[in-house]
Motif scaffolding. Sequence first.
Motif, PDB file in Angstrom:
ATOM      1  N   GLY A 603     -21.915 -35.374  24.295  1.00 19.56           N
ATOM      2  CA  GLY A 603     -22.517 -34.116  24.716  1.00 19.56           C
ATOM      3  C   GLY A 603     -22.248 -33.826  26.176  1.00 19.56           C
ATOM      4  O   GLY A 603     -21.936 -32.690  26.560  1.00 19.56           O
ATOM      5  N   LEU A 604     -22.347 -34.865  27.010  1.00 26.13           N
ATOM      6  CA  LEU A 604     -22.058 -34.691  28.439  1.00 26.13           C
ATOM      7  C   LEU A 604     -20.597 -34.312  28.664  1.00 26.13           C
ATOM      8  O   LEU A 604     -20.282 -33.500  29.546  1.00 26.13           O
ATOM      9  CB  LEU A 604     -22.389 -35.976  29.197  1.00 26.13           C
ATOM     10  CG  LEU A 604     -23.871 -36.297  29.406  1.00 26.13           C
ATOM     11  CD1 LEU A 604     -24.022 -37.604  30.170  1.00 26.13           C
ATOM     12  CD2 LEU A 604     -24.573 -35.176  30.165  1.00 26.13           C
ATOM     13  N   VAL A 605     -19.712 -34.894  27.886  1.00 21.93           N
ATOM     14  CA  VAL A 605     -18.290 -34.551  28.010  1.00 21.93           C
ATOM     15  C   VAL A 605     -18.078 -33.062  27.774  1.00 21.93           C
ATOM     16  O   VAL A 605     -17.334 -32.396  28.512  1.00 21.93           O
ATOM     17  CB  VAL A 605     -17.446 -35.385  27.019  1.00 21.93           C
ATOM     18  CG1 VAL A 605     -16.013 -34.849  26.948  1.00 21.93           C
ATOM     19  CG2 VAL A 605     -17.444 -36.846  27.429  1.00 21.93           C
ATOM     20  N   GLU A 606     -18.749 -32.522  26.764  1.00 26.83           N
ATOM     21  CA  GLU A 606     -18.606 -31.099  26.485  1.00 26.83           C
ATOM     22  C   GLU A 606     -19.201 -30.242  27.592  1.00 26.83           C
ATOM     23  O   GLU A 606     -18.706 -29.160  27.892  1.00 26.83           O
ATOM     24  CB  GLU A 606     -19.264 -30.767  25.144  1.00 26.83           C
ATOM     25  CG  GLU A 606     -18.588 -31.403  23.947  1.00 26.83           C
ATOM     26  CD  GLU A 606     -17.140 -30.966  23.829  1.00 26.83           C
ATOM     27  OE1 GLU A 606     -16.857 -29.766  24.044  1.00 26.83           O
ATOM     28  OE2 GLU A 606     -16.289 -31.814  23.530  1.00 26.83           O
ATOM     29  N   VAL A 607     -20.277 -30.728  28.215  1.00 27.38           N
ATOM     30  CA  VAL A 607     -20.861 -30.002  29.343  1.00 27.38           C
ATOM     31  C   VAL A 607     -19.876 -29.950  30.495  1.00 27.38           C
ATOM     32  O   VAL A 607     -19.667 -28.898  31.125  1.00 27.38           O
ATOM     33  CB  VAL A 607     -22.183 -30.655  29.785  1.00 27.38           C
ATOM     34  CG1 VAL A 607     -22.681 -30.035  31.086  1.00 27.38           C
ATOM     35  CG2 VAL A 607     -23.243 -30.499  28.704  1.00 27.38           C
ATOM     36  N   PHE A 608     -19.246 -31.081  30.799  1.00 27.42           N
ATOM     37  CA  PHE A 608     -18.269 -31.127  31.889  1.00 27.42           C
ATOM     38  C   PHE A 608     -17.042 -30.273  31.587  1.00 27.42           C
ATOM     39  O   PHE A 608     -16.346 -29.821  32.494  1.00 27.42           O
ATOM     40  CB  PHE A 608     -17.847 -32.570  32.154  1.00 27.42           C
ATOM     41  CG  PHE A 608     -18.955 -33.422  32.717  1.00 27.42           C
ATOM     42  CD1 PHE A 608     -19.879 -32.882  33.599  1.00 27.42           C
ATOM     43  CD2 PHE A 608     -19.099 -34.758  32.347  1.00 27.42           C
ATOM     44  CE1 PHE A 608     -20.906 -33.654  34.119  1.00 27.42           C
ATOM     45  CE2 PHE A 608     -20.127 -35.533  32.855  1.00 27.42           C
ATOM     46  CZ  PHE A 608     -21.034 -34.978  33.742  1.00 27.42           C
ATOM     47  N   ARG A 609     -16.756 -30.040  30.313  1.00 31.77           N
ATOM     48  CA  ARG A 609     -15.648 -29.166  29.935  1.00 31.77           C
ATOM     49  C   ARG A 609     -16.009 -27.692  30.069  1.00 31.77           C
ATOM     50  O   ARG A 609     -15.157 -26.824  29.883  1.00 31.77           O
ATOM     51  CB  ARG A 609     -15.225 -29.449  28.494  1.00 31.77           C
ATOM     52  CG  ARG A 609     -14.495 -30.769  28.309  1.00 31.77           C
ATOM     53  CD  ARG A 609     -14.133 -30.953  26.845  1.00 31.77           C
ATOM     54  NE  ARG A 609     -13.381 -32.183  26.642  1.00 31.77           N
ATOM     55  CZ  ARG A 609     -13.009 -32.639  25.436  1.00 31.77           C
ATOM     56  NH1 ARG A 609     -13.311 -31.933  24.351  1.00 31.77           N
ATOM     57  NH2 ARG A 609     -12.334 -33.766  25.336  1.00 31.77           N
ATOM     58  N   GLY A 610     -17.259 -27.418  30.364  1.00 30.62           N
ATOM     59  CA  GLY A 610     -17.681 -26.035  30.555  1.00 30.62           C
ATOM     60  C   GLY A 610     -18.219 -25.363  29.324  1.00 30.62           C
ATOM     61  O   GLY A 610     -18.468 -24.153  29.331  1.00 30.62           O
ATOM     62  N   GLY A 615     -27.658 -24.256  22.321  1.00 31.32           N
ATOM     63  CA  GLY A 615     -28.187 -24.512  20.997  1.00 31.32           C
ATOM     64  C   GLY A 615     -28.377 -25.977  20.684  1.00 31.32           C
ATOM     65  O   GLY A 615     -29.050 -26.322  19.716  1.00 31.32           O
ATOM     66  N   LEU A 616     -27.765 -26.842  21.493  1.00 33.28           N
ATOM     67  CA  LEU A 616     -27.854 -28.280  21.249  1.00 33.28           C
ATOM     68  C   LEU A 616     -28.621 -29.010  22.351  1.00 33.28           C
ATOM     69  O   LEU A 616     -28.604 -30.234  22.408  1.00 33.28           O
ATOM     70  CB  LEU A 616     -26.449 -28.875  21.128  1.00 33.28           C
ATOM     71  CG  LEU A 616     -25.604 -28.333  19.968  1.00 33.28           C
ATOM     72  CD1 LEU A 616     -24.168 -28.797  20.091  1.00 33.28           C
ATOM     73  CD2 LEU A 616     -26.186 -28.772  18.645  1.00 33.28           C
ATOM     74  N   PHE A 617     -29.307 -28.244  23.197  1.00 36.06           N
ATOM     75  CA  PHE A 617     -30.004 -28.866  24.336  1.00 36.06           C
ATOM     76  C   PHE A 617     -31.070 -29.851  23.872  1.00 36.06           C
ATOM     77  O   PHE A 617     -31.189 -30.959  24.413  1.00 36.06           O
ATOM     78  CB  PHE A 617     -30.638 -27.786  25.213  1.00 36.06           C
ATOM     79  CG  PHE A 617     -31.499 -28.352  26.305  1.00 36.06           C
ATOM     80  CD1 PHE A 617     -30.932 -28.848  27.475  1.00 36.06           C
ATOM     81  CD2 PHE A 617     -32.883 -28.429  26.165  1.00 36.06           C
ATOM     82  CE1 PHE A 617     -31.724 -29.386  28.472  1.00 36.06           C
ATOM     83  CE2 PHE A 617     -33.680 -28.970  27.162  1.00 36.06           C
ATOM     84  CZ  PHE A 617     -33.092 -29.447  28.322  1.00 36.06           C
ATOM     85  N   MET A 618     -31.871 -29.462  22.873  1.00 33.26           N
ATOM     86  CA  MET A 618     -32.950 -30.347  22.431  1.00 33.26           C
ATOM     87  C   MET A 618     -32.412 -31.651  21.873  1.00 33.26           C
ATOM     88  O   MET A 618     -32.986 -32.724  22.111  1.00 33.26           O
ATOM     89  CB  MET A 618     -33.818 -29.641  21.388  1.00 33.26           C
ATOM     90  CG  MET A 618     -34.737 -28.580  21.973  1.00 33.26           C
ATOM     91  SD  MET A 618     -35.814 -27.810  20.751  1.00 33.26           S
ATOM     92  CE  MET A 618     -36.768 -29.213  20.206  1.00 33.26           C
TER      93      MET A 618
END
Length: 701
Positions: A603-610, A615-618
């Motif tokens: 999930g963090l990898v996708e955040v760093f990709r921008g 919808g997946l925060f929880m």
Amino acid sequence: MEGRPKESGTTKASTGGGPPPLHTVKPMGITIFNRMFATVYALAILALFYHHTKTLLCSPTLVSFSLNLALSLSDFVLTFMWINTQTCRMCPVYRKQFPENVEKVMKRSDFPALDILERSPEAYFESNHPCTSETEKIEVMYKSMKAKVQHALEKGEVDDQQHEIFNKWTDNFTRQDHPAVIQVLLDASKDKDIAGNLMPNLIYVSRGKCKALPHHFKAGALNALLRVSSNMTNAPIILTLDCDFCSNDPQTLLRAMCYLCDPAIRSTLAYVQFPQIYRGINKNDIYCGEFKRLFVINTMGMDGVEGPNYVGTGCFFRRRAFFGSPSSLISPEIPELSPDHVVDKPIQSQSVLALAHQVADCNYESKTDWGSKIGFRYGSLVEDYYTGFRLQCEGWKSILCNPERPAFLGHVPINLADALNQQKRWSIGLLEVAFSKHSPATFGVRSKGILMGLGYAQLAFWAIWSIPITTYAFLPQLALLNQVSIFPKVSESWFFLYAFLFLGAYGQDCLDFVLAGGSVQRWWNDQRFWHIRGVTCYLFGSIEFFLKFLGISASGFTVTSKAVDAEQSKRYEQGIFEFGVHSPMFVTLTMAAIINLISFSLGLVEVFRGNDLEGLFMQMFISGFAVVNCWPIYEAIALRNDNGKMPIKTTIMATLLAGALYMAASFIFKPLGISNGGFTVKNKVVDDEQGKRYDQGNFEF
């Protein structure tokens, strides 16, 4: 906030030359807040189930319906347990005793006699006990007696007093079993201390056992002691102590007498329970050995209704309570066992010793009411909880006595395997009560009302915490790995409902813990160990119980080991988790740690990709929260080289099973090829109706 004393007439200060008070009671100041918060939180729960119902009705496929049903079931269990917990928050009370006033209201010569059960000489002499000439003499006598008993059992020999009984016993049973052994070490009628004062009676009892008959574990041992003491001393007050507990306050008996000798309440008072307090717990209590909620917070809440549950040790009983309700005495089969029996013979007389051997024999209870209607109750591995519950259902009441100075101190297991095995055994025993004809949720509510019934149910159904904990330890993470959102987006109003429910529950739990004298760090470790129990001892205890219920397997009773080596003790003092040995419970725990770490990392990898993960925060929050709680597990897997690290076998098994679980989940989630803006979107073409359903938080298939 002070309120009107509960026991009017006995708790107020004396006026006009009346007797001084023995005790006081007042409601705790947190009571009003608890009731108001429970009302608000209950409304939030109703809103949550409205959301669940709506989502279930809108589920277009069996897969999506199953996912929503699993979450709904988990939240239903959380709600059920929350309701049960609230019964301990509705009217908690604080009590204070005045032991200095006991001798002002009654003469010392009128003090009731006391019988102490389950104290193990072996445990005492291995502890740091005071060394005097008298204790050394008793220790020599004990070791001599122990050697004689062991020799007699090994050779099939007994002394003259036991010879006839032993001959009858061997007619039916093999030499692998053993008869009752009773030895009088000190006789109060003649043995004196160095000051010339008479010593109390000290009697060693080893009940008879045979493989052909059930011995009912600790409850059976306590009933044997109850019968032997009835015949030999028959004191009206009984103190039960586990073998690893010792007295820590010389005024403890006087504190108990403040209630047991109060004429206003003693006719219906079955027992006075002191909290279990442990020595040797490390600074931050990494294994939740303090059990502050179980032994202090919840018991103070139940004390405000009709009294706390019996917790197995540190409890002063009225002997009469074991023989029927307050208004109806159940007479035992032998008059000498009655609570009204007057002992008029020396304890070493032949008739007294012969009867003592008879009632301690392995087959004595056959076709009697022992364990069902009188004595400590059979039917559960947690005989303490079950006995206290049954006594209260018969009309007896109890009181919590929680002085600032601990009355008794005991030991706790200081390695993870022992701690989890102990609580797995408790979980099985509690479920035995929960699904019996005397279930607190049904029989208890009918007998004692909704508050006491559900208060006992909170413990009886302890192990079903495994359902929501296991679900939330795996399902959101597996959905996150497969690009499926199962919770509302941050921008939706339902998200704030989830946030309130989570923060409200954790905030109140932390407040309870701190107000009960705990630290924030210990509370954090307490909630972490609650999660650990959910995927280990609660889960395995539930599985073992239901397999036993179906006749597939049966649980055995394993005494928790309190012995440790120097290195293990050092690691415990440093706050380092002890694994060391392979256990199936460590496998599920490691599986949860691995899956949460991988899902959070991706999930963090996708955040760093921008990518937008609204919808997946929880799901990312749940995974991250679990990762923080699982840090000691990651240390044990990869960062430690001591003997307490996670066994390689456990890590390999957990990794393979986690991989298999992920593959199975991928197959299940594959039809749900959707994303709320996080990962690769498999279909970017949408129509107006699809967009509308998406904004409403509904699955699109």
